[in-house]
Design a protein around this motif. Sequence first.
Motif, short mmCIF file in Angstrom:
data_model
loop_
_atom_site.label_atom_id
_atom_site.label_comp_id
_atom_site.label_asym_id
_atom_site.label_seq_id
_atom_site.Cartn_x
_atom_site.Cartn_y
_atom_site.Cartn_z
N ARG A 151 0.81 -1.21 0.00
CA ARG A 151 0.00 0.00 0.00
C ARG A 151 0.84 1.26 0.00
O ARG A 151 0.43 2.30 -0.51
CB ARG A 151 -0.96 -0.02 1.20
N VAL A 174 -8.42 0.80 6.77
CA VAL A 174 -7.89 -0.57 6.86
C VAL A 174 -6.96 -0.68 8.06
O VAL A 174 -7.05 -1.61 8.87
CB VAL A 174 -7.14 -0.95 5.57
N CYS A 209 -8.69 -0.84 11.53
CA CYS A 209 -9.62 -1.94 11.79
C CYS A 209 -8.94 -2.99 12.67
O CYS A 209 -7.88 -3.52 12.32
CB CYS A 209 -10.06 -2.57 10.46
N ARG A 250 -10.00 -6.68 8.40
CA ARG A 250 -8.87 -5.90 7.89
C ARG A 250 -8.31 -6.53 6.62
O ARG A 250 -7.96 -5.82 5.66
CB ARG A 250 -7.78 -5.80 8.95
N LEU A 292 -10.89 -5.83 3.77
CA LEU A 292 -10.82 -4.43 3.37
C LEU A 292 -9.51 -4.12 2.67
O LEU A 292 -9.46 -3.30 1.75
CB LEU A 292 -11.00 -3.53 4.60
N GLY A 293 -8.44 -4.80 3.09
CA GLY A 293 -7.15 -4.61 2.44
C GLY A 293 -7.18 -5.03 0.98
O GLY A 293 -6.60 -4.36 0.12
N CYS A 323 -9.00 -2.34 -0.87
CA CYS A 323 -8.17 -1.15 -1.01
C CYS A 323 -7.12 -1.35 -2.11
O CYS A 323 -6.88 -0.44 -2.92
CB CYS A 323 -7.50 -0.84 0.33
#
Length: 643
Positions: free
Chosen positions: A500, A563, A566, A572, A575-576, A579
């Motif tokens: 990320r 993220v 969380c 997490r 959601l990761g 993302c």
Amino acid sequence: MASTSYRPAAISLDSDALRRYLDGPYREVRELTRQLLAQPEHAPVCGLPTAEYRELVMERTRLLAAAGQTGMGFPEKYGGGGDVGASIAAFETLAHGDLSVLVKTGVQFGLWGGAVLHLGTERHHEAYLRRTITAELPGCFAMTEVGHGSDVQALETTATFDSATDEFVINTPSEGAWKHYIGNAACHGRIAAVFAQLHVGDERPGVHAFVVPLRDDDGEPLPGVSIADCGEKLGLNGVDNGMLAFADVRIPRDNLLDRYAQVTETGEYRSEIENPNRRFFTMIGTLIQGRVCVGGAAGTAAKNALTIAVRHGLRRRQFGPPDGDSETLLLDYRTHQRRLMPRLARTYALHFAQEVVAARLHEAFSGGDVPERDQRELETYAAGLKVMTTRHATDTIQECREACGGLGYLAENRFAALKADTDVFTTFEGDNTVLLQLVAKSLLTDYKDQFASLDPPGMVRFVAGQVVETVVEKSLARQLLGALVDVIPASDDERELRDRDYQGELLRWREEHMLASVARRLKAGIDNGFDPWRVFNFCQDHVVHTARAHIERLVFDAFAASVDRCEDGQLREALGQLCDLYALAAIEEDRGWYLEHGRLTTQRSKRITTEVNLLCMDVREQAAALVDAFGIPDAVLVAPIAT
């Protein structure tokens, strides 16, 4: 930030836990709103005559007011809840239901009520807010004119002070000055916040807002007030949009909403904000809540569409391998995943960005005066997010309709209403293209301020950074490439694409590069003697692209932060993945720009596409839980193919 595994094991996702996380600090407000929408008195309707539909929408607005759903953002002393954040959460959630009811409440409580609250002073609050909150006093927000929509400073309606009678005289000087598309005006509005050019003697201090009564107790127009019906629209036909004109309509001097400027009984104009432009934009800036709410409602509409399309894709089977015993689910086809999964990821991303801007708005409206720079940043964020979310809703609803084939074309499956009722979101509360230019101008202002504040060493670093960018783009100094390893990662490992930090670096690099290059173009044009307006016009496409890059990066930052905070490991991880998909799909969509500017190699660009495909497969495994987490009751969603 460490990369995730190349193909992670399937996640067991708890949709109820995810819904609680999405609902955030206003979970109870959102849940109550869902329960109200699921009641029979709010059941969706289709095919009603316009007049009957408008009355039904008005009645449902009163029901919501009686339930306390519409006054949450107003001060407690007038019967409100004193919580701006709660009012935004309730409004967003209302968008799961009839969007005519949503817009009607937005006009009554957000626009009319918001104008009185934010532009008026205590005497206006005492006179109007209680009856506004209960919907006893239906009001209008009369800003837009036939000849002027986005250019509010050029409105033609006039308000001339008559010192002999201590009154303002409201006039519509031309056909182009008719107030147009005014919600509540055609049928129900009794009063309006009218925006007009103030004339005080020889002074022309610009646009101000005035409270102007429209109808008597029997619903008839008052003397000098002309009202016309806009008629049938593409959608939102439960909202009675109308047109207003005024001929020597007199109102008391106290009807000026005078938080930022006053006129004394002797005809003296006073304002603590001397600069007319600054005064105007300060006044308009207080009305930002409407823009934030429209963006949130558009995001909710996209959730409705995706829930229908994803559930249909998990049930509908078509074709299959020649030697197979059964046909294949639509959502198991890569093309179907490509249509829906990136849009699902972007919907989640926009949800968390909306959470950020709503929290900032709540803080700004709850904590007294806001510093001018912070106010500008909030306005920029709200404008850009409104653009991105409303455009996303329009695109997503259309793609979801197509993904459901002929069934999606049936009115009972909601897409007809979703398409028709949200289409105007891209142009009301600010035309999207105009708002993107507002975002870019704000960025350029900050850029100029930052440049001006640099000390000599900072200036050297800044100039060196610009030189490095030029060198990289033109590939004229290969000896520098070794020193640029920390700027442009050289690893060919696909898993790094899910880092990320790397995704954020790519998005920030694009934004900063675009901003610097458009600033150089604008400066060069002006330095060469060209008219500034013409220079800006020539660079508009570049300006708009820069604004989009900025907003995409802000949305990514908001998603990545959600993220990271969380605490549930499975949530997490899910959601990761979303993302990662949001970020890489955004980069893939603009990969031509990255290739042109030397930031991506051809091979790396291809690997991004491969990674997006893999992420679509991963997210597909959680698709049912991801849309269930939106928490839309079947009685509200109502589409037979999804319930």
